[in-house]
Design an enzyme around this catalytic site. Sequence first.
Site, PDB file in Angstrom:
ATOM      1  N   ASN A  11       0.873  -1.180   0.000  1.00 46.09           N
ATOM      2  CA  ASN A  11       0.000   0.000   0.000  1.00 46.09           C
ATOM      3  C   ASN A  11       0.905   1.223   0.000  1.00 46.09           C
ATOM      4  O   ASN A  11       1.481   1.562   1.021  1.00 46.09           O
ATOM      5  CB  ASN A  11      -0.895  -0.009   1.252  1.00 46.09           C
ATOM      6  CG  ASN A  11      -1.700   1.279   1.387  1.00 46.09           C
ATOM      7  OD1 ASN A  11      -1.822   2.044   0.425  1.00 46.09           O
ATOM      8  ND2 ASN A  11      -2.248   1.518   2.569  1.00 46.09           N
ATOM      9  N   LYS A  13       0.120   4.203  -0.202  1.00 47.16           N
ATOM     10  CA  LYS A  13      -0.531   5.402   0.370  1.00 47.16           C
ATOM     11  C   LYS A  13      -0.303   6.585  -0.581  1.00 47.16           C
ATOM     12  O   LYS A  13      -0.215   6.381  -1.788  1.00 47.16           O
ATOM     13  CB  LYS A  13      -0.014   5.692   1.772  1.00 47.16           C
ATOM     14  CG  LYS A  13      -0.029   4.462   2.677  1.00 47.16           C
ATOM     15  CD  LYS A  13       0.114   4.826   4.117  1.00 47.16           C
ATOM     16  CE  LYS A  13       0.335   3.568   4.933  1.00 47.16           C
ATOM     17  NZ  LYS A  13      -0.084   3.709   6.298  1.00 47.16           N
ATOM     18  N   HIS A  96      -9.718   1.188   4.812  1.00 48.46           N
ATOM     19  CA  HIS A  96      -8.436   1.404   5.513  1.00 48.46           C
ATOM     20  C   HIS A  96      -8.695   2.354   6.686  1.00 48.46           C
ATOM     21  O   HIS A  96      -9.498   3.280   6.593  1.00 48.46           O
ATOM     22  CB  HIS A  96      -7.410   1.998   4.543  1.00 48.46           C
ATOM     23  CG  HIS A  96      -6.015   1.979   5.090  1.00 48.46           C
ATOM     24  ND1 HIS A  96      -5.582   2.904   6.018  1.00 48.46           N
ATOM     25  CD2 HIS A  96      -4.961   1.144   4.868  1.00 48.46           C
ATOM     26  CE1 HIS A  96      -4.317   2.633   6.330  1.00 48.46           C
ATOM     27  NE2 HIS A  96      -3.921   1.563   5.654  1.00 48.46           N
ATOM     28  N   GLU A  98      -7.116   4.756   7.758  1.00 47.42           N
ATOM     29  CA  GLU A  98      -6.896   6.180   7.463  1.00 47.42           C
ATOM     30  C   GLU A  98      -8.131   6.782   6.804  1.00 47.42           C
ATOM     31  O   GLU A  98      -8.418   7.970   6.989  1.00 47.42           O
ATOM     32  CB  GLU A  98      -5.635   6.354   6.598  1.00 47.42           C
ATOM     33  CG  GLU A  98      -4.378   6.104   7.428  1.00 47.42           C
ATOM     34  CD  GLU A  98      -3.174   5.607   6.647  1.00 47.42           C
ATOM     35  OE1 GLU A  98      -3.158   5.694   5.410  1.00 47.42           O
ATOM     36  OE2 GLU A  98      -2.227   5.121   7.305  1.00 47.42           O
ATOM     37  N   GLU A 167      -5.747  -5.008  10.482  1.00 48.86           N
ATOM     38  CA  GLU A 167      -4.760  -3.949  10.666  1.00 48.86           C
ATOM     39  C   GLU A 167      -5.045  -3.209  11.976  1.00 48.86           C
ATOM     40  O   GLU A 167      -5.852  -2.270  11.994  1.00 48.86           O
ATOM     41  CB  GLU A 167      -4.834  -2.952   9.505  1.00 48.86           C
ATOM     42  CG  GLU A 167      -4.492  -3.545   8.157  1.00 48.86           C
ATOM     43  CD  GLU A 167      -3.846  -2.515   7.238  1.00 48.86           C
ATOM     44  OE1 GLU A 167      -2.747  -2.779   6.777  1.00 48.86           O
ATOM     45  OE2 GLU A 167      -4.438  -1.450   7.025  1.00 48.86           O
ATOM     46  N   GLY A 173       2.019   2.265  10.634  1.00 53.13           N
ATOM     47  CA  GLY A 173       2.966   3.358  10.480  1.00 53.13           C
ATOM     48  C   GLY A 173       3.649   3.781  11.766  1.00 53.13           C
ATOM     49  O   GLY A 173       4.305   4.824  11.813  1.00 53.13           O
ATOM     50  N   SER A 211       2.995  -2.169  10.320  1.00 51.21           N
ATOM     51  CA  SER A 211       4.454  -2.186  10.514  1.00 51.21           C
ATOM     52  C   SER A 211       5.075  -3.551  10.229  1.00 51.21           C
ATOM     53  O   SER A 211       6.028  -3.952  10.891  1.00 51.21           O
ATOM     54  CB  SER A 211       4.810  -1.688  11.920  1.00 51.21           C
ATOM     55  OG  SER A 211       4.381  -0.353  12.094  1.00 51.21           O
TER      56      SER A 211
HETATM   57  C1  PEP Z   1      -0.992   0.171   5.798  1.00 52.94           C
HETATM   58  O1  PEP Z   1      -0.959   1.309   5.379  1.00 52.94           O
HETATM   59  O2  PEP Z   1      -1.917  -0.568   5.467  1.00 52.94           O
HETATM   60  C2  PEP Z   1       0.093  -0.298   6.666  1.00 52.94           C
HETATM   61  C3  PEP Z   1       0.016  -1.492   7.185  1.00 52.94           C
HETATM   62  O3  PEP Z   1       1.130   0.571   6.859  1.00 52.94           O
HETATM   63  P1  PEP Z   1       2.535   0.247   7.587  1.00 52.94           P
HETATM   64  O4  PEP Z   1       3.018  -1.062   7.030  1.00 52.94           O
HETATM   65  O5  PEP Z   1       3.419   1.391   7.216  1.00 52.94           O
HETATM   66  O6  PEP Z   1       2.257   0.154   9.056  1.00 52.94           O
END
Ligand code: PEP
Length: 250
Positions: A11, A13, A96, A98, A167, A173, A211
């Site tokens: 992803n 982003k 997601h 976000e 998630e 992040g 992460s």
């Molecule tokens: C994500 O944006 O779905 C995500 C898991 O980000 P990160 O791996 O940076 O935590």
Amino acid sequence: MSPSSKLMVGNWKMNGSLAANASLVAQLLEGIGAVSCRSALCVPAPYLAQMQHLLTDSSVDLGAQDVSAHASGAYTGEASADMLRDFSVRYVIVGHSERRQYHAESDATVAAKTQRALAVGITPIVCVGESLAEREAGQTEAVVKRQLAAVIQTNGHCISEIVVAYEPVWAIGTGLTATPEQAQQVHAVLRSQLQAASAQATRISILYGGSMNAANAADLLAQPDVDGGLIGGASLKAADFLSMLKVASR
Ligand code: PEP
């Protein structure tokens, strides 16, 4: 690739540029060799045409990061599922955290977006996850079940066509990762909820995201109900993403 192989999804982003994307994809395709896992890159909408071209004839599928809950019409700034399909999009992330957090997307909106994607044959990657406050209050299971239930309720007849991504919001992040045991516990809950909804749900891939990186991927992917990863930051570095694809191919 076999649907039972791991699925690793980057992803990006809101990152990238025409030049940076071309360089990243060139490095990826040069190093990808004979990985046996499935993989995809979910890129910002303005780069779909570029990425469709760059990924043609590769084993990496194209994904988008969002889709409108509407089929067409007066929804300025949105992209419909049909439009995504015009660019050979195979996957789209829906719900997601976000988008839930910064765009106030409700469970009902996420369910409607899932429906739009399924209607045109794009696989929705439905994200669920609890905040730190919810985890600390012992609400993790209730939160993810509520989020998934909304999607099942609206899309029950074709629920086996979705991908789910667990998630935990506190891990996205932040550099904090769920332990393999924490991830497995939630994945098992989601698996049984899906199986209760459909006899065909055994083939649904449940990804972990938050992460995930080259150092922790092996332990997370070793869990019986972790079928792959949704990877943000680490998917922006070709070497890191490649080593995760290799781990997922073992
Ligand atoms: C994500 O944006 O779905 C995500 C898991 O980000 P990160 O791996 O940076 O935590």
